[in-house]
Design an enzyme around this catalytic site. Structure first.
Site: not given
Ligand code: PMP
Length: 284
Positions: A31, A180
């Site tokens: 997604y 994260e």
């Molecule tokens: N890490 C994880 C596990 C996430 O689910 C997301 C957001 N989908 C992010 C980091 C941040 O990614 P982005 O900046 O592309 O939204």
């Protein structure tokens, strides 16, 4: 709401996907979530490139071209009159009409679904003015977090654990280091230097992370990509997370320890401003 399913724009109540779809039965799906500000898409290019990478890593077919994808995003934003909000996109491996661990034949059509979420006030968020309180929990996810799959049960449980603790979100710890956040990338700031974990298969390669690190460098901020512990983050001057749906979110408390004076730090606030400003200008 008007949603998009496999080539058709339909009212959400009429949209259908097979019960045998592998996205439903096996989380065999990827997604993307793209923000909309001023009715325009933020960093569509970045999301399209990462989607292609996720599909390639799972040997999943591309459901359509990048130009078609952009057109679908734009049409849904228009049909649903979204000024501030999100476009959610999911591609699954589809199904050949039964349940089987083995992938269906390569000519099986992928399923593609998109819908919008209207979020007035997304940019001028009260949550960002207050800052987030986070807890740390063990990271027990699978080892390919660089692929943006819909296996979101543990991140979902992590957010519930945070909520139960009276907090907003959780950071994940593996082998003593922060990977994260449940749905964002994690950073702390000490003596003016921004620290975040380097890219690998251990974390999602955030689209917002890439943009924010570039903007931080352009603003002459010092950035170090290295492993870090939750204790380092607790002793930091400030901390923050980044994601496409919450942009730069200041963190004001970690495991009950207040950072600085307990309000969003100056670097997080400045990066949020720069990010929103530049992203609006570059939106398509
Ligand atoms: N890490 C994880 C596990 C996430 O689910 C997301 C957001 N989908 C992010 C980091 C941040 O990614 P982005 O900046 O592309 O939204």
């Amino acid at each position: 709401r008007t949603v998009y399913v496999n080539g058709e724009y339909l009212p959400e109540t009429e949209a259908k996907v097979s019960i045998f779809d592998r996205g439903f039965l096996m989380a065999d799906a990827v997604y993307e979530v793209t923000s909309v500000l001023d009715g325009k898409l933020i960093d569509f290019e970045g999301h399209a490139v990462r989607l292609k990478r996720s599909l390639d890593e799972l040997q999943m077919a591309e459901p359509c071209t990048k130009d078609e994808l952009l057109e679908i995003h734009r049409k849904l934003v228009e049909l649903n009159d979204i000024n501030e909000g999100l476009v959610y996109l999911q591609v699954t491996r589809g199904s050949d009409g039964d349940r089987d661990f083995v992938f269906p034949s390569a000519d099986t059509k992928p399923t593609i679904v998109l819908f919008t979420q209207n979020k007035p006030g997304l940019a001028d968020s009260p949550a960002a003015k207050k800052g987030a309180k986070i807890i740390s929990i063990e990271d027990i996810r699978w080892g390919r977090r660089d692929i943006k799959t819909v296996q979101l049960l543990y991140p979902s449980m992590g957010k519930m654990m945070a909520k139960a603790a009276g907090c907003d979100d959780a950071w994940l710890i593996e082998d003593g280091h922060v990977t994260e956040g449940t749905s964002n990338n994690a950073y702390f700031v000490k003596d003016g230097k921004i620290v975040t974990r380097p890219l690998s298969t251990d974390i999602l390669h955030g689209i917002t992370r890439k943009a924010v690190l570039r903007m931080a460098a352009e603003a002459q901020m010092e950035v170090e990509e290295r492993l870090f512990t939750i204790d380092e983050a607790k002793e930091a001057d400030e901390a923050f997370t980044t994601s496409a749906s919450a942009f730069v979110m200041p963190v004001v408390e970690i495991d009950g320890v207040q950072l600085g004076d307990g309000t969003p730090g100056p670097i997080a606030k400045r990066l949020r401003e720069i990010y929103l400003d530049e992203s609006r200008k570059a939106a398509i």
